[in-house]
Design a protein around this motif. Structure first.
Motif, PDB file in Angstrom:
ATOM      1  N   GLU A  69       0.835  -1.200   0.000  1.00 41.55           N
ATOM      2  CA  GLU A  69       0.000   0.000   0.000  1.00 41.55           C
ATOM      3  C   GLU A  69       0.870   1.250   0.000  1.00 41.55           C
ATOM      4  OE1 GLU A  69      -2.572  -0.625   3.399  1.00 41.55           O
ATOM      5  OE2 GLU A  69      -3.166  -2.569   2.577  1.00 41.55           O
ATOM      6  N   PRO A  83      -6.938  -0.884   0.508  1.00 45.07           N
ATOM      7  CA  PRO A  83      -7.242  -1.943  -0.454  1.00 45.07           C
ATOM      8  C   PRO A  83      -8.625  -1.756  -1.074  1.00 45.07           C
ATOM      9  CG  PRO A  83      -6.318  -2.884   1.528  1.00 45.07           C
ATOM     10  CD  PRO A  83      -6.520  -1.431   1.806  1.00 45.07           C
ATOM     11  N   GLY A  84      -8.703  -2.019  -2.361  1.00 44.18           N
ATOM     12  CA  GLY A  84      -9.982  -1.874  -3.039  1.00 44.18           C
ATOM     13  C   GLY A  84     -10.072  -0.610  -3.864  1.00 44.18           C
ATOM     14  N   GLU A  85      -9.250   0.366  -3.551  1.00 42.87           N
ATOM     15  CA  GLU A  85      -9.302   1.608  -4.322  1.00 42.87           C
ATOM     16  C   GLU A  85      -8.654   1.406  -5.680  1.00 42.87           C
ATOM     17  OE1 GLU A  85      -8.065   4.416  -0.629  1.00 42.87           O
ATOM     18  OE2 GLU A  85      -8.318   5.415  -2.563  1.00 42.87           O
ATOM     19  N   ASN A  86      -9.192   2.082  -6.689  1.00 46.00           N
ATOM     20  CA  ASN A  86      -8.603   2.058  -8.033  1.00 46.00           C
ATOM     21  C   ASN A  86      -7.887   3.378  -8.255  1.00 46.00           C
ATOM     22  OD1 ASN A  86      -9.597  -0.475  -9.480  1.00 46.00           O
ATOM     23  ND2 ASN A  86     -11.464   0.328  -8.578  1.00 46.00           N
ATOM     24  N   LYS A 230      -5.821  -1.608  -9.001  1.00 50.76           N
ATOM     25  CA  LYS A 230      -6.673  -1.738  -7.822  1.00 50.76           C
ATOM     26  C   LYS A 230      -5.762  -2.152  -6.682  1.00 50.76           C
ATOM     27  CE  LYS A 230     -10.952  -3.969  -6.433  1.00 50.76           C
ATOM     28  NZ  LYS A 230     -12.191  -4.506  -6.979  1.00 50.76           N
ATOM     29  N   TYR A 267      -5.729 -11.479  -6.542  1.00 48.46           N
ATOM     30  CA  TYR A 267      -5.951 -10.058  -6.242  1.00 48.46           C
ATOM     31  C   TYR A 267      -5.339  -9.627  -4.920  1.00 48.46           C
ATOM     32  CZ  TYR A 267      -8.624  -8.949 -10.320  1.00 48.46           C
ATOM     33  OH  TYR A 267      -8.990  -8.729 -11.619  1.00 48.46           O
ATOM     34  N   LYS A 268      -4.455 -10.440  -4.372  1.00 51.31           N
ATOM     35  CA  LYS A 268      -3.833 -10.040  -3.113  1.00 51.31           C
ATOM     36  C   LYS A 268      -2.330  -9.910  -3.274  1.00 51.31           C
ATOM     37  CE  LYS A 268      -7.374 -12.612  -0.711  1.00 51.31           C
ATOM     38  NZ  LYS A 268      -7.622 -13.990  -0.277  1.00 51.31           N
TER      39      LYS A 268
ATOM     40  N   ASP B 288     -16.368  -2.952 -10.479  1.00 50.49           N
ATOM     41  CA  ASP B 288     -15.471  -1.813 -10.725  1.00 50.49           C
ATOM     42  C   ASP B 288     -15.074  -1.631 -12.181  1.00 50.49           C
ATOM     43  OD1 ASP B 288     -13.432  -1.866  -7.676  1.00 50.49           O
ATOM     44  OD2 ASP B 288     -15.439  -1.107  -8.135  1.00 50.49           O
TER      45      ASP B 288
END
Lengths: 507, 314
Positions: A69, A83-86, A230, A267-268, B288
């Protein structure tokens, strides 16, 4: 000063308006109401402007961030990311090779124009490595396409090859892109490195954000230097305990993938910490991060320490500032491993997650062994294999193919003395053991390739390999059976002709 | 964006006439495709049906994102493969069309139209498709990129038109033949008769090669419905706009479907309907990436949001 007082009143009006009560009032009352609203508006206009208050000055709660991050926050010029923000992220290095480079270049020109220029000629690294030593015309043409682009754009870093018959006649040629990136100093802490290859995550060993992208995304980056990402949550893997002498980083990552499955990290981000990780050298850390993609991971990171800095000393003059996960950073999952209790592993056909103990597969007869690729073809990997051959003193029972990842690795095989051998080099030990002559550095048979690729599996055979994937047809033949293993296990298996636990030779 | 073959998508329409033998009889090859000459003859013989064909087809020749502009696709050979797993319900008609109007009208399925006549490819205005309909191809879990497009074909450069087409002909050629007896792209053909792929978990795992979604799209896949995707494959599907990557709410739907089942992917209703089994499955909303897909891929989205300037011409 007036506006905060007025605001509640106007909102009360607002509520009443919405509830439709206004229609029931007499004109005089509604006129009064409207005037009052107008009054509100006038007062609001006259209110002094509130000073802008940046979050830092108010001392608002700043959430702790993980390494990934933090790296992405810096690259997207944001103080805080979750996390999760684009977000649009600035890219420090874009790498491409002969498989995806031509397609990327095609998209770049189509979208930005035939005469467009890349965003930064010093931030693109073009490394031909996949289908090099082949007579396949299209493959050879693809290297030509890269060369044309490099000349047209004056790309600073292009590791060219022209003489396919003798790799040593090409001073610029490196070999496998991910190892070349590390050896040439393109991997630096806290940077964002993207590559048109899934194993770009290899570079996370340097404490940077590194991940694989496709041609279209790469074409976009080529023109703009930015990418839409993302933010991934981070899984933390704490590896503690003394590393047994029969275990390598490959065993550790196979353990992890077997544990979380091939989609467990989708995605992690995967963060590797702990005393064992700290004891690993840079090449071992690369092996760990290299197979993050096999668990579906977006990227892998290892915190920067003395080992990282020592490796980078002679490779880059660019400055960098390492970042570390905050103490109270939130991790989506945490796994703890006591490494001292682990045993050598293999991944059986046909999945990197199909984990099994090497000793439990001792009845599996094999037809060949392959030691190579970005995962298992580095100097340390060959030193490890040589150690096993040295300990045994015998000859291999099956064809054992050796493919150094880069020119530097090839030179190390022929130049570095193997500890405990009385001054012998890897190449001598390999020769005495009856292995094949080390081949020209490239990706070679790790992913099959054109039919004449060195060591490609062209029949229904069983292979123990230090590579990264074993899906059907991965190394060529659809029915080839590939057992993924560490260099120790691969060498041990070569000596017996069966899948073999290296403790047979190393204890 | 400059017009580009890349975004040129075609949709096959099957032509059905009552005068033809039933397409699912045991005598004739159980194919839902007919030869060009038969189609032309049938077109002449059944003008009413032909009229319906042209009305229900979207044939915009405009080259935009395939997600907004599918076009008529013509079979490349006169003879067609057999699909023994097709439903034998007599004359259960099928149509393959991405016209929303046709989809709406098809609450009772409309006749099968196969038109290879260029006349049928009349350019009509085409709104964004909201349904994909046709036979499905069913895959299991962890179908990786090596199975989707074997590495030996990666010398093909997707941004070159002829090589893009060739990639399509190799789509899913890496599948083990023992487990997958029906070839995805029939031997000798350049494209697939299956516009919808149904898959299990972790579809597209493995490599970052964009050749994977490109091969599927070039072969003629319009949508994939999987339990979930590997992230690079998903990202590439969205960035290129080659096909719609959709996720199902439930797991294991691939176990209830068989290759050849006739399905509808309904984007508006966010559901997958298997007409052959009669079952319906909920899909997840696109999430998204919706704005990126709607814009037509990463470049279009970046232009739309002002991140990059409008496309410069070559």
């Amino acid at each position: 000063m007036a506006s905060p007082i007025m605001a509640p009143t106007s909102s009360i009006f607002g509520e009443k308006m919405e509830s439709g009560l206004i229609s029931r009032f007499s004109p005089s009352i509604s006129a009064h109401r409207c005037r009052k609203q107008a009054l509100n508006r006038v007062l609001a206009v006259m209110a002094p402007a509130q000073p802008q208050r940046s979050p830092a000055t108010t001392g608002s709660v700043k959430h702790a961030m993980t390494m990934t991050e933090k790296i992405l926050a810096r690259a997207s010029e944001r103080p805080q990311l979750a996390p999760g923000e684009n977000v649009w992220v600035n890219v420090d290095v874009l790498m491409t090779h002969d498989i995806c480079g031509p397609g990327t270049i095609g998209i770049f020109k189509r979208e930005f124009g035939q005469n467009a220029k890349v965003w930064d000629r010093e931030k693109i690294v073009i490394i031909p490595d996949h289908y090099i030593f082949t007579s396949d015309e299209r493959a050879n043409r693809n290297v030509d396409i890269l060369r044309d682009f490099y000349m047209e754009q004056n790309i600073k870093y292009y590791y060219d090859i022209k003489d396919l018959g003798n790799f040593r006649a090409n001073p610029d040629y490196k070999g496998v892109c991910h190892i070349a990136l590390a050896q040439e100093g393109h991997c630096r802490p806290s940077e964002v490195l993207l590559g048109t290859d899934s194993h770009t995550c290899n570079a996370g060993a340097f404490g940077q954000f590194a991940t694989g992208i496709g041609n279209t995304d790469a074409g976009f980056v080529m023109g703009t230097g930015k990418i839409l990402l993302k933010i991934p949550p981070t899984m933390r893997f704490i590896l503690d305990g003394e590393m047994p002498k029969y275990l390598l980083a490959k065993d550790l990552i196979l353990q992890i993938i077997g544990e979380i499955t091939v989609s467990g990290a989708t995605y992690k981000s995967m963060e590797f910490v702990g005393s064992t990780v700290e004891s690993l050298n840079m090449e071992e850390r690369m092996t760990l991060c290299n197979m993050v993609i096999e668990a579906g991971g977006k990227n892998g990171v290892v915190p920067v320490d003395k080992t990282t800095l020592k490796y980078l000393e002679d490779k880059t003059t660019l400055t960098f500032e390492p970042v570390y996960s905050d103490d109270c950073a939130r991790f989506i999952q945490e796994y703890k491993f006591d490494v001292s209790k682990l045993e050598p592993l293999v991944a059986k056909p046909h999945s990197p997650g199909n984990r099994a103990l090497a000793r439990e597969c001792k009845d599996v007869k094999i037809d060949r062994v392959y030691i190579g690729s970005c995962t298992g073809g580095k100097t340390e990997d060959f030193l490890a294999a040589a150690k096993v051959f040295l300990a045994s003193g015998k000859k291999v029972k099956v064809p054992t193919f050796l493919v150094p990842a880069t020119q530097k690795v090839w030179m190390d095989i022929y130049g570095l003395p193997v500890p405990g051998s009385g001054g012998k080099t890897c190449s001598q030990i390999f020769e005495e053991a009856g292995c094949e002559v080390p081949a020209s550095p490239s990706c070679a048979a790790c992913m099959g390739g054109p039919l004449d690729t060195y060591a490609r599996i062209n029949e229904r055979q069983v292979c123990v390999s230090t590579t990264n994937r074993n899906f059907p047809g991965r190394m060529g033949h659809k029915e080839g059976q590939i057992y993924l293993a560490s260099p120790y296990t691969a060498a041990a298996s070569a000596l017996t002709g069966y899948v073999t636990d290296p403790r047979e030779f190393l204890l | 964006m400059a017009p580009d073959f890349f975004h040129y998508r075609r949709m096959r329409l099957a032509f059905f006439s009552p005068n033809h033998p039933p397409l699912f009889s045991d005598d004739a090859p159980p194919s839902f495709l007919v030869t060009m000459s038969m189609a032309a003859a049938a077109a002449a013989a059944a003008p009413a049906v032909a009229a319906r064909a042209s009305k229900t087809s979207i044939y915009s020749q405009e080259t935009r994102s395939p997600l907004s502009n599918p076009n008529l696709r013509f079979p490349t050979r006169p003879s067609f493969p057999k699909y023994p797993s097709f439903s034998r319900c007599a004359p259960e008609p099928l149509f393959l069309s991405t016209s929303p109007r046709a989809a709406v009208a098809a609450s009772s399925p409309e006749p099968l139209f196969l038109s290879t006549s260029p006349r049928a490819a009349v350019a009509a205005s085409s709104p964004s498709p909201t349904t994909f309909h046709g036979p499905c191809y069913v895959l299991g879990d962890n179908i990786d990129t090596d199975q989707i497009i074997p590495a030996e074909h990666l010398t093909l450069v997707p941004s070159k038109p002829d090589e893009h087409r060739k990639l399509g002909s190799f789509a899913l050629s890496g599948l083990p033949s023992a487990a997958y007896t029906v070839p995805f792209v029939p031997s000798g053909a350049a494209s697939t008769p299956f516009p919808v792929v149904i898959a299990g978990a972790n579809f597209g795992c493995g490599s970052s090669r964009e050749h994977a979604p490109v091969a599927l799209g070039a072969a003629g896949v319009l949508a994939v419905v999987a339990e979930h995707y590997a992230r690079i494959f998903f990202r590439n599907s969205v960035s290129t706009g080659e096909m719609f990557p959709l996720e199902s709410e439930e797991t294991g739907i691939w176990k209830e479907c068989t290759t050849g089942d006739i399905v509808t992917v309904d984007l508006d209703g966010i559901r997958l309907i298997n007409h052959t089994t009669g079952k319906e499955y909920r899909l997840k909303p696109i999430g998204d990436v919706g704005p990126v897909i709607e814009a037509g891929g990463i470049f279009a989205y970046a232009r739309k949001t002002g991140m990059i300037a409008s496309a410069s011409t070559a």
